[in-house]
Write an enzyme that holds these catalytic residues in place. Structure first.
Site, mmCIF file in Angstrom:
data_model
loop_
_atom_site.group_PDB
_atom_site.id
_atom_site.type_symbol
_atom_site.label_atom_id
_atom_site.label_comp_id
_atom_site.label_asym_id
_atom_site.label_seq_id
_atom_site.Cartn_x
_atom_site.Cartn_y
_atom_site.Cartn_z
ATOM 1 N N HIS A 61 0.837 -1.203 0.000
ATOM 2 C CA HIS A 61 0.000 0.000 0.000
ATOM 3 C C HIS A 61 0.877 1.261 0.000
ATOM 4 O O HIS A 61 0.702 2.174 0.803
ATOM 5 C CB HIS A 61 -0.965 -0.011 1.188
ATOM 6 N N TYR A 331 4.128 -5.023 9.333
ATOM 7 C CA TYR A 331 4.009 -3.561 9.324
ATOM 8 C C TYR A 331 5.177 -2.935 10.093
ATOM 9 O O TYR A 331 5.727 -1.916 9.673
ATOM 10 C CB TYR A 331 2.687 -3.110 9.961
#
Lengths: 359, 192
Positions: A61, A331
């Site tokens: 993303h 992440y």
């Protein structure tokens, strides 16, 4: 100086043995010895191999826009969770719209995830973070399948396209991914971030103030009416049409979504993000998200944090979905890598429309 | 009984062994939690944070006791390089006992992670949200943790050398039993 006698030699050997055993236990704890463990870095390596390394950007993303707003709870959620966010109140929100993939300059006109990431801050300072996608299901159920999927679809440097044989082998072993791709092809796609529904993907546990646990998923359903885009024209759209559209909308009005909590019934899978729950499950509208401002990433606060779905306030807890710790770990690994690099801060920094999103 | 000069105070000895267990557990939890994305990761991280803050508190208490009561003198016949190694390693152990939890706390702050200890108890951030700072502190936390484990190995090896080879009473200075500090004699098998 030292007189090395047999007893002394044995004692020195014993000391060496103690240190060796301790070091071996340490190596086992660290996973340096077999069996192989799936590490967060392995997931991020697979993403980098798939989409290239783009210094300074998120490894997944990569293309995104910071947003700000607030969440107004209507009090209904307090029956399901003791989290402070559900008390009848307003909480500040920062977040990020993004498109899937690791290429920050990819065009918006493609069949990829569209995502909404949020960080909600309760009055007591506790935070609820989430990264939602525009699909109610995910292509894979486990972290290993995610890595295998990335590897199977990594473009071959010679052809620039994934090796069809590898893709076929992967798909044959993963009917759930095949089903996801079919779903993505068959389901109408919205024209904008603004009229898109975003889903929690994973299941979570809500814990109410009596200690009762509710297995839930949630979604943000837009007030802006759904409008389908003609998928045949996707490739002809301007590169940043989705981001330009949402920036333009936010300069006029705030955009609103309703947070809908869906409650599982016994037997509904909570550890498999590739399956949907039956449509007749109880749904509770617990409040309204209002996004009123967009900022490109060099100006917003969304860039240097992760939307780690395991940052949860007391009253919300992870389910047994194996994707959750993997998302959290990957992440963090992506954050540590991109923060140590000097890259362009935002894929939209040079976009003429995005200049309007600057403060 | 032992004279006060030959052993550490009882509270200090208790604290030493309690912290030894906590710090070793902490190092194993730390390398374990970053080695996997299984559900163990979540479970270990939830243990790592409060345990780190506990170690920081214990280190503060320990430093106070250490400053109030001087350490027993090392044996007079201990060679100067070993004496210097002892002092340097002890200094590093103290520095790291404080540095690792503080860097961990600051690292989470810089990465924008709330430092949730248990329930709704959240520690305030001690660093601004700052990307490059997060990366630097995360690397520092890892490197210093590995350094701490290496120094602990050296510390344990040296302690056992005193206990089993030199038999000079240095080990008994920190043990919990009623160990009488033995005086170095020429019958230790380790002749200076």
């Amino acid at each position: 100086m030292t007189r090395l006698t047999l007893p002394v030699a044995l004692r020195l050997l014993a000391i060496g043995g103690v240190l060796l055993v301790l070091s071996a236990v340490f190596a086992i704890a660290a996973g340096w010895l077999p069996p192989h463990r799936l590490r967060a870095a392995t997931i991020v390596d697979a993403l980098e191999a798939h989409d290239g390394r783009h210094p300074g950007f998120r490894r997944a993303h990569a293309k995104g826009l910071c947003i700000e707003g607030s969440f107004s709870s209507n009090g209904n959620g307090a029956l399901l969770s003791k989290a402070g966010i559900f008390a009848k109140s307003d909480s500040p929100v920062i977040g990020r719209f993004s498109t899937g993939g690791g290429q920050p300059y990819a065009a918006d006109g493609r069949l990829a995830f569209r995502s909404l990431a949020l960080s909600l801050t309760q009055a007591d300072g506790e935070q609820w973070r989430m990264a939602l996608d525009d699909t109610p299901i995910f292509p894979v159920a486990t972290p290993q399948a995610f890595v295998d999927f990335q590897r199977a679809t990594t473009p071959d440097p010679k052809t620039g396209k994934p090796d069809p044989a590898l893709v076929d082998t992967y798909m044959a072993e993963h009917p759930e991914t095949r089903a996801f791709v079919r779903w993505q092809q068959d389901t109408p796609l919205s024209t904008s971030f603004a009229n898109e529904t975003f889903y929690s993907i994973n299941a979570f546990r809500f814990i109410d103030d009596t200690g009762k646990t509710w297995m839930v998923r949630w979604s943000f359903e837009p007030e802006t009416p759904f409008e389908a885009i003609d998928k045949a024209t996707l490739g002809a759209r301007p590169a940043n049409f989705l981001f330009d559209d949402v920036i333009a909308r936010l300069t006029r009005n705030p955009l609103r979504w309703h947070l809908i909590v869906t409650i599982a019934e016994p037997g509904d899978p909570t550890d498999d993000a590739t399956t949907v729950w039956p449509a007749n499950r109880n749904r509770v509208d617990v409040g309204t998200l209002a996004i009123d401002r967009a900022l490109t990433e060099e100006n917003g606060d969304c860039r240097s944090i992760t939307f780690d779905p395991l940052i949860l306030p007391s009253g919300i807890a992870p389910s047994d979905d194996p994707l959750l710790p993997a998302r959290s770990g990957a992440y963090a690994s992506s954050l540590a890598r991109r923060d140590g690099e000097h890259g362009k801060p935002s894929a939209l920094a040079d976009d003429p429309e995005a200049r309007r999103a600057r403060p | 009984m032992t004279s006060p000069a030959t052993r550490f105070p009882l509270a200090f000895r208790l604290l030493h062994w309690l912290m030894a267990i906590c710090i070793l557990a902490m190092l194993f939890i730390g390398v374990g939690m970053v080695s996997t994305v299984s559900e163990m990761r979540t479970w270990l991280i939830d243990l790592h944070k409060p345990l780190g803050i506990l170690i920081l508190c214990l280190a503060a208490i320990r430093l106070c006791i250490r400053l109030a009561y001087p350490a027993p003198a090392l044996p007079a016949d201990l060679p100067i390089p070993q004496r210097m190694a002892a002092h340097l390693s002890h200094l590093l152990l103290y520095v790291l006992m404080f540095a690792l939890p503080i860097i961990g706390w600051a690292m989470l702050s810089a990465g924008g992670y709330p430092v949730q200890l248990f329930g709704t108890f959240v520690l305030p951030p001690i660093a601004p949200i700052d990307g490059p700072l997060f990366t630097f502190l995360r690397q520092a936390h890892t490197v210093l943790a590995m350094t701490l484990f290496a120094i602990i190995l050296a510390h344990l090896g040296a302690a056992l050398f005193h206990a089993w080879v030199r038999r000079d009473g240095v080990w008994q200075a920190m043990t919990l039993g009623h160990g009488q500090r033995r005086l170095p004699t020429s019958s230790t098998g380790y002749a200076p």
